[in-house]
Enzyme design. Structure first.
Site, short mmCIF file in Angstrom:
data_model
loop_
_atom_site.label_atom_id
_atom_site.label_comp_id
_atom_site.label_asym_id
_atom_site.label_seq_id
_atom_site.Cartn_x
_atom_site.Cartn_y
_atom_site.Cartn_z
N LYS A 22 0.84 -1.21 0.00
CA LYS A 22 0.00 0.00 0.00
C LYS A 22 0.87 1.25 0.00
O LYS A 22 0.66 2.16 -0.80
CB LYS A 22 -0.90 -0.01 1.24
CG LYS A 22 -1.53 1.33 1.56
CD LYS A 22 -2.42 1.28 2.78
CE LYS A 22 -1.74 1.49 4.11
NZ LYS A 22 -1.41 2.90 4.45
N ASN A 23 1.84 1.29 0.92
CA ASN A 23 2.59 2.53 1.11
C ASN A 23 3.64 2.76 0.02
O ASN A 23 4.30 3.82 0.01
CB ASN A 23 3.23 2.57 2.50
CG ASN A 23 2.17 2.76 3.57
OD1 ASN A 23 1.01 3.06 3.26
ND2 ASN A 23 2.54 2.56 4.82
N CYS A 119 -4.90 12.62 13.42
CA CYS A 119 -5.52 11.32 13.20
C CYS A 119 -5.37 10.49 14.46
O CYS A 119 -4.73 10.93 15.42
CB CYS A 119 -4.95 10.63 11.97
SG CYS A 119 -3.43 9.78 12.25
N ARG A 124 0.62 14.26 13.56
CA ARG A 124 1.07 14.07 12.20
C ARG A 124 1.07 15.34 11.35
O ARG A 124 0.35 15.46 10.35
CB ARG A 124 0.25 12.96 11.51
CG ARG A 124 0.36 11.66 12.26
CD ARG A 124 -0.35 10.54 11.58
NE ARG A 124 0.37 10.03 10.43
CZ ARG A 124 -0.10 9.05 9.66
NH1 ARG A 124 -1.27 8.52 9.91
NH2 ARG A 124 0.61 8.62 8.64
N ASP A 309 4.69 0.49 12.37
CA ASP A 309 3.53 -0.19 11.79
C ASP A 309 3.44 -1.66 12.19
O ASP A 309 2.47 -2.33 11.84
CB ASP A 309 3.56 -0.09 10.25
CG ASP A 309 3.22 1.31 9.77
OD1 ASP A 309 2.67 2.11 10.54
OD2 ASP A 309 3.51 1.61 8.58
N ARG A 401 -8.47 -0.81 4.88
CA ARG A 401 -7.64 0.24 4.28
C ARG A 401 -6.27 -0.31 3.90
O ARG A 401 -5.62 0.22 3.01
CB ARG A 401 -7.45 1.40 5.27
CG ARG A 401 -8.72 2.17 5.53
CD ARG A 401 -8.43 3.36 6.38
NE ARG A 401 -7.30 4.09 5.84
CZ ARG A 401 -6.59 5.00 6.48
NH1 ARG A 401 -6.91 5.29 7.71
NH2 ARG A 401 -5.60 5.61 5.92
N1 EPU Z 1 6.50 14.50 11.08
C1 EPU Z 1 6.69 15.82 11.35
N2 EPU Z 1 6.57 16.72 10.33
C2 EPU Z 1 6.29 16.36 9.06
C3 EPU Z 1 6.11 14.99 8.77
C4 EPU Z 1 6.22 14.06 9.80
O1 EPU Z 1 6.92 16.20 12.49
O2 EPU Z 1 6.21 17.22 8.18
C5 EPU Z 1 6.61 13.50 12.16
C6 EPU Z 1 5.31 12.74 12.40
O3 EPU Z 1 4.43 13.44 13.24
C7 EPU Z 1 5.81 11.45 13.00
C8 EPU Z 1 7.13 11.22 12.27
O4 EPU Z 1 7.52 12.48 11.77
O5 EPU Z 1 6.05 11.60 14.36
C9 EPU Z 1 7.11 10.21 11.14
O6 EPU Z 1 6.02 10.49 10.26
P1 EPU Z 1 6.09 10.21 8.70
O7 EPU Z 1 5.90 11.50 7.97
O8 EPU Z 1 7.26 9.39 8.35
O9 EPU Z 1 4.76 9.36 8.47
P2 EPU Z 1 3.88 9.39 7.18
O10 EPU Z 1 4.74 9.61 5.98
O11 EPU Z 1 2.71 10.25 7.38
C10 EPU Z 1 4.14 6.85 6.63
C11 EPU Z 1 3.21 5.67 6.44
C12 EPU Z 1 2.64 5.27 7.80
C13 EPU Z 1 3.79 4.91 8.73
C14 EPU Z 1 4.77 6.09 8.84
C15 EPU Z 1 5.99 5.78 9.67
C16 EPU Z 1 2.41 6.05 4.19
C17 EPU Z 1 1.28 6.40 3.28
N3 EPU Z 1 2.16 6.05 5.50
O12 EPU Z 1 3.34 7.89 7.16
O13 EPU Z 1 1.84 4.14 7.57
O14 EPU Z 1 3.29 4.60 10.00
O15 EPU Z 1 5.20 6.48 7.52
O16 EPU Z 1 6.67 4.68 9.14
O17 EPU Z 1 3.50 5.76 3.72
C18 EPU Z 1 0.05 2.65 7.93
O18 EPU Z 1 0.29 2.16 6.82
O19 EPU Z 1 -0.71 2.11 8.78
C19 EPU Z 1 0.69 3.90 8.30
C20 EPU Z 1 0.22 4.69 9.26
#
Ligand code: EPU
Length: 422
Positions: A22-23, A119, A124, A309, A401
């Site tokens: 998915k990701n 969320c 996030r 995850d 999802r």
């Molecule tokens: N963060 C910030 N600022 C930003 C972006 C992130 O402070 O601009 C923080 C977040 O709050 C968090 C950390 O950095 O504490 C990591 O967040 P990240 O941005 O890496 O998460 P994401 O890209 O929103 C993806 C996956 C998630 C997975 C996380 C961590 C996708 C679509 N989603 O989310 O997947 O948990 O990376 O590995 O790739 C899931 O599939 O169930 C899922 C939640």
């Protein structure tokens, strides 16, 4: 609303196939916006989140459909001009919608994308996405719940940018933006997840000049245009990991076919530490759950650390351990929502901030439980498989999802699991 009903305590034996990630599929599908024409993305899982992104791309003017001959292949036709907007109605159901921001800015110099909001698992924010895009020359205003972004000089310009925090979708968004920018971009402190590497491979196949995707420093030389995508996404390491944990539950013997061993190192290390036998077999990994698990301490971290995850799923195994384990969640601030539900199944877990102390019990007992987010739902399914008696997992839409018909994958292993439509 559908629910999953499980009669637990039955040993699982046999093989299960992993779907596409998915990701990885989500950013790769968003990358199609970077080039006009007919794109093909293979090994795309049929999941609610993928359908949401399809709807979003459709809203913008792209045509998105599954191939008749192979339902895992998605074909997209991206026109010369699109409506560069991601409305709240779609973004609120899936945060990853924010992945269209980078491609829209790179190709059309403007974008209007709803802010995702908080969320279930934490605040996030997307500040790092916005900071990096600003460094590339975008002008960004936050108005009425939307990110309104433009590129005053028409085309983004390469830059050197260091992320303050490692972010998976942030790294992906900025890679896509830089692929069409003028000149060279160097990104530091990038997320190193395999999905970032897969997006890098897809971009290279489109004609982008990208090096280092999957490491903490990515180099991109922007090009004026890209060609349409033809790419197969990698197997889903979290779905695979969920099945590996199922195999490690006492009395089980599960082979996970199509899982990439190199993506599972942190998890496999923990499974071996609890006493499970993990072996590489042709095309995948075999896990045998040998007796009661031993307790282990786990700390989640960005890749190659232990994935957040997989935290909820591993907790299920530790709930049955012969001793106390300590789980520290460092990535998201509110990712222990499954704990209250596991307690309903007889688990002994105490949460203090980002730390959960898991005191193993000899057995869990079935009960109705409620899923709070995607990975929590998967954990409740695993707990239901291990528990004696009947477990009903409610709010299955969270599970759908990210898991392709999980009940149809687990039933051939011997699980007594069914979906009740409602
Ligand atoms: N963060 C910030 N600022 C930003 C972006 C992130 O402070 O601009 C923080 C977040 O709050 C968090 C950390 O950095 O504490 C990591 O967040 P990240 O941005 O890496 O998460 P994401 O890209 O929103 C993806 C996956 C998630 C997975 C996380 C961590 C996708 C679509 N989603 O989310 O997947 O948990 O990376 O590995 O790739 C899931 O599939 O169930 C899922 C939640």
């Amino acid at each position: 609303m559908d629910k999953i009903v499980i009669e637990g305590g039955v040993p699982l034996r046999g093989s299960v196939d992993v779907s596409g990630a998915k990701n990885a599929a989500l950013p790769v599908l968003a990358a199609a916006l970077l080039a006009e024409g007919e794109h093909e993305v293979r090994n795309v899982p049929d999941l609610a989140d993928v359908r949401t992104l399809g709807k979003l791309l459709g809203h913008m003017g792209a045509e998105v459909a599954r191939a008749e001959a192979d339902r895992r292949t998605v074909r997209l036709r991206v026109p010369a001009a699109v409506t560069p907007e991601a409305p709240y109605e779609l973004v609120k159901t899936m945060r990853a919608s924010v992945l269209v921001l980078g491609p829209l800015l790179a190709r059309w110099g403007k974008a209007r994308v709803s802010l995702p909001g908080g969320c279930a698992i934490g605040a996030r924010p997307i500040d790092q996405h916005l900071k990096a895009l600003t460094a590339l020359g975008a002008e960004i205003r936050l108005e009425h719940g939307y990110v309104n972004a433009t590129v005053p000089r028409g085309r983004l310009r390469g830059t050197v940018f260091t992320f303050d925090a490692q972010t998976v979708t942030g790294t992906e968004n900025v890679m896509m933006a830089a692929a069409l920018a003028e000149g060279e971009t160097v990104l530091r402190n990038c997320a190193r997840e395999p999905e970032v590497k897969d997006l890098g491979d897809a971009l290279v196949a489109m004609g982008a000049l990208v090096e280092g995707a999957g490491t903490d420093e990515i180099w991109i030389e922007g090009v004026p245009s890209l060609r349409p995508l033809s790419h197969a996404v990698i197997p889903d390491r979290i779905e695979a990991g969920t099945f590996l944990v199922a195999g490690a539950l006492p009395g089980n013997d599960v082979t996970v076919r199509g899982c990439v061993a190199a993506h599972q190192e942190a998890l496999v290390e923990k499974l071996r530490a609890v006493g499970a036998e993990v072996t590489k077999v042709e095309g995948g990994l075999r896990v045998v759950g040998d007796g009661r698990p031993r307790p282990v301490d786990v700390r989640t971290a960005p890749h190659p650390g232990f994935p957040t995850d997989m935290q909820a799923q591993l907790m299920v195994l530790l709930c049955l351990a012969d001793g106390t384990s300590r789980i520290t969640e460092t990535v998201f601030e509110n990712r222990f929502m499954h704990v209250q539900e596991l307690i309903r199944l007889g688990a002994h877990v105490e949460v203090d901030g980002r730390v959960a102390m898991v005191k193993g019990v000899p057995e869990l007992s079935g009960a109705p439980v409620m899923a709070s987010d995607l990975r929590a739902s998967a954990a409740l399914v695993l707990a239901g498989l291990a528990a004696s008696g009947t477990t009903e997992v409610l709010r299955v839409y969270h599970l759908d999802r990210g898991y392709e018909r999980i009940e149809e994958k687990l039933a051939p292993l011997g699980a007594r699991i069914r979906r009740v439509r409602g």
